[in-house]
Write an enzyme that holds these catalytic residues in place. Sequence first.
Site, PDB file in Angstrom:
ATOM      1  N   GLU A  97      -5.119  13.747  -4.910  1.00 13.92           N
ATOM      2  CA  GLU A  97      -5.153  15.093  -4.332  1.00 13.92           C
ATOM      3  C   GLU A  97      -6.371  15.204  -3.429  1.00 13.92           C
ATOM      4  OE1 GLU A  97      -5.097  18.502  -6.889  1.00 13.92           O
ATOM      5  OE2 GLU A  97      -3.533  17.685  -8.195  1.00 13.92           O
ATOM      6  N   GLU A 106      -5.760  15.876 -14.272  1.00 16.57           N
ATOM      7  CA  GLU A 106      -7.015  16.603 -14.439  1.00 16.57           C
ATOM      8  C   GLU A 106      -7.260  17.120 -15.857  1.00 16.57           C
ATOM      9  OE1 GLU A 106      -7.473  18.147  -9.825  1.00 16.57           O
ATOM     10  OE2 GLU A 106      -7.174  19.616 -11.405  1.00 16.57           O
TER      11      GLU A 106
END
Length: 455
Positions: A354, A163
């Site tokens: 995720e 991320e």
Amino acid sequence: MAFPDGFLWGVATASYQIEGTPSAAGGGGSVWDIFCRRPGAVHAGESGAVACDHFNRYREDVALMAELGVPNYRMSIAWPRVLPSGTGKVDENGLAFYDRLVDELLAKGIQPHVTLFHWDLPIDLYYKGSWLNRDIVGWFEDYAKVVVDKLGDRVASWMTLNEPQVFIGMGYQSGEHAPGDKYDWPEILRIGHHALLAHGVAAQVIRSGAKKGCDLGWAPVGGTMCPASDSKEDIEAARQIMFSCQDRNVWGNTWWNDPIFFGRYPEDGLRMWGEQMPKGWEKDMETIFQTPDFFGMNTYTGSPAKMGEDGPEVVKHRQGIGRTIYHWAVTPEALYWGPRFFFERYGKPIVVTENGIGLSDWVHLDGKVHDPGRIDFLDRYISQFRKAGEDGVAIKGYFQWSFMDNFEWHQGYMHRFGLVYVDYQSQKRIPKDSAYWYRDTIASNGANLKAPAAS
């Protein structure tokens, strides 16, 4: 219909969120250690100093994974645990921890999937300029070599960065995450370019050094757009917004993914930011252009889009929509449209790196943790991912976030994302109802899912 043969079912965690600080075991500190000491930075002044004490309890945790039938585990390495100063001398005790952890996983039949950077930057490198300093590309390359040399004979699946939109946007622009800085666009673009370069050099290290073979990816988290209706116009509106840099923010998908998949920044982004880019960036694109073997996507929610009179637009208010404790909208269709759009654009198999839900779980009077909301959430989302596969998307894997409750960054321990409940006072682990549901989902290869395709 079940998922494809060989589909990767797994769970995910991150080093700082579960292990406890490396500095307590002879390693170095990270930017999160100092951020947690800042008054008001983290909920209730909490920190990851102990977290789930996974550093000392990893055997118990791996045994619990095995008991719950988990075949794949996405984990991350704490850079300062391996290199206390970020460069130079290796802490052999810290590196040995990951060596033991990988062996323990393999002994239980669990395949490790290693992420090199999940936000715990060594504090000594922050003092040297952090991601603003171009030297960090070489520092990250050296760190990657240490880890790959140690684990590459047993680990076949790797991710470089987790991320970048979050650790840059929230860590260096809004200041909500460590290190808590607030830079303007020239600095943000410089940091982002260096992060992409770090991906490039680490990808080369992994591909040349992993002896067991290499399945390479990374795990971005750009915005997921979903059409407000099934009309061709709304579908096109969602696609255009999802792959646009028209808004001046760090969350765009193409700004981060086009360089590594296509070897170029998107033209609309360069029109907006080109003059603010670091000098000589063009010379770096060949290094950045290290195409992953799969497209990793961290996805929790999505936003609807429609074709308005003046072009594509986001539907910003959805009265009464269900929301998680984080106030994120519950939008299972994000795991249909996100994979579909990403597969169309980048042509690589999709791994959901995720996906999960934060709730306010507690131990009930019967000593168990009942979380029907999580089961319903996961059933709906995973069913949509299966539907994407049925409609032609190459779906490769799904990693539930998270295996256990943990330190949720600036929110501290207020929210619980885990399949396993953690009593932070006693460190007792209690599998929630969702853990057993996910065990059955894995065992049946998704055949137990109940959500209808249109949910």
